[in-house]
Design a protein around this motif. Structure first.
Motif: not given
Length: 386
Positions: A335-345, A348-353, A355-362
């Protein structure tokens, strides 16, 4: 008596920003040619003539040309407004246009007044029920509820009352724009849900010989005497497998119905392709779709670089791109909540980057994200302290 049943022209509509005006013109040419060659006694247009309430001038001119051509043939046309049309705009000049044999039925209050055609087997009464928005017409029909079943049922009661007062043996046809139970919808139809109920039962039309329906874009038979013609053109990729057509309906002297489909011109076939970008570009089996309008769904785990440009080199008419990366069974079940559990803001933002770009932030981008979250947090603390 023979009728040509069509609907949902949606004049002025585009397909993923591609103008369909030429395709709509070709359809109307085909319609006029069919009326002439099939010895049609009347044309039935069951709503959604235009795609929106205030159509572009080019669409109005196309409609005007079609009316002139039908009037020149001397074949009566009965046309109702749909939920996409402005009933009042479409109905302007209806009385005058009616003298030319083009009968616009856009006023709910007059739905029980038919166009009557004389025939050797007796009269045929054609009733045009425009799209009835429940909240707007409830008072007119003194309906108990503001929903489609109540208002359309009340309108049909008026139709049956008028028909009962006519000479015995009068055959009847109703045009309506509605979602009838048993019909199959697609993505290009506007939702007409009112009061939580959009569909009306087919039994609501009991007592008439043929019901020419509009609204659903797939040509289909709800019952032998209740049919949707569907739209003459595809207006969404969900219509990929539709066979676009009109109904040529014959009503015999006793009111029995026989119907055959008349195919409409296809400007370009549709195709929905799915897979990784490299596979779509290399698969020889997809060569048959190079001339089609394409919706491509990419399943690459990471978003490829400029995928639309790459696809367009093989499929010049690609119009839509969807990105649905392949995921493991564990990812799909979490679930979405399960995937976010224990992760900082910031995580989560890095995960979104990623997902959108195909690679995480440097490292530098991660630092910027942390600075942004720190600034937001500090601002919140200052506001609480005031």
């Amino acid at each position: 008596m023979r009728f040509l049943h069509t609907s949902d022209w949606h004049l002025g509509r585009s397909f993923h920003r591609v103008s369909l005006l030429d395709a709509q013109r070709a359809f109307l040419d085909h319609l006029v040619a069919t009326v002439r060659s099939a010895d049609v006694d009347a044309v039935l247009v069951a709503g959604d003539v235009y795609d929106r309430a205030v159509p572009p001038l080019a669409a109005v001119e196309l409609f005007d040309d079609a009316l002139h051509r039908l009037a020149d043939l001397g074949v009566p046309t009965v046309m109702i407004s749909g939920n996409h049309d402005s009933a009042r705009r479409l109905g302007v000049g209806a009385g005058l246009i009616g003298r030319a044999g083009i009968h616009l039925r856009t006023d709910p209050a007059t739905c029980h007044r038919p166009v009557v055609l004389s025939h050797e087997h007796g009269d045929v009464a054609l009733y045009g029920l425009p799209y009835l928005e429940p909240v707007l017409v409830r008072e007119e029909f003194a309906a108990e509820r503001a929903d489609h079943v109540a208002v359309l049922g009340a309108a049909m009661d008026r139709v049956r009352a008028d028909l009962a007062a006519r000479p015995a043996g009068t055959r009847s046809v109703v045009l309506a724009h509605a979602f009838v139970t048993g019909g199959a919808a697609c993505d290009s139809e506007r939702d007409i849900t009112a009061g939580g109920v959009a569909a009306v039962p087919p039994e609501l039309f009991d007592g008439v010989d043929y019901v020419a329906l509009g609204h659903l874009h797939g040509c289909q038979t709800v019952a032998e005497r209740i049919r949707y013609s569907g739209s003459p053109l595809a207006y969404s990729f969900s219509e990929e497998h539709h066979r676009k057509s009109m109904w040529l309906v014959t009503l015999d002297g006793g009111g029995a119905v026989a119907a055959e489909r008349v195919d409409t011109p296809v400007p370009r076939p549709l195709a929905r392709l799915r897979g990784r970008l490299a596979d779509l570009l290399d698969d020889p089996a997809l060569e048959a779709h190079t001339g089609s309008w394409i919706e491509a769904t990419l399943t690459d785990p990471a978003r490829p670089h400029e995928p639309m440009a790459a696809l367009a080199r093989r499929f010049p008419h690609v119009l839509s791109l969807v990105f649905e990366p392949e995921r493991t069974e564990e990812d799909r079940l979490a679930s979405y909540a399960q995937r976010l559990r224990g992760r900082t803001d910031r995580q989560i933002a890095e995960d979104f980057v990623a997902h959108v770009r195909g690679e995480g932030p440097d490292a530098g981008e991660s630092a910027l994200l942390q600075d942004a979250f720190d600034a937001v947090g500090a601002d919140a603390v200052r506001k609480e302290a005031r």
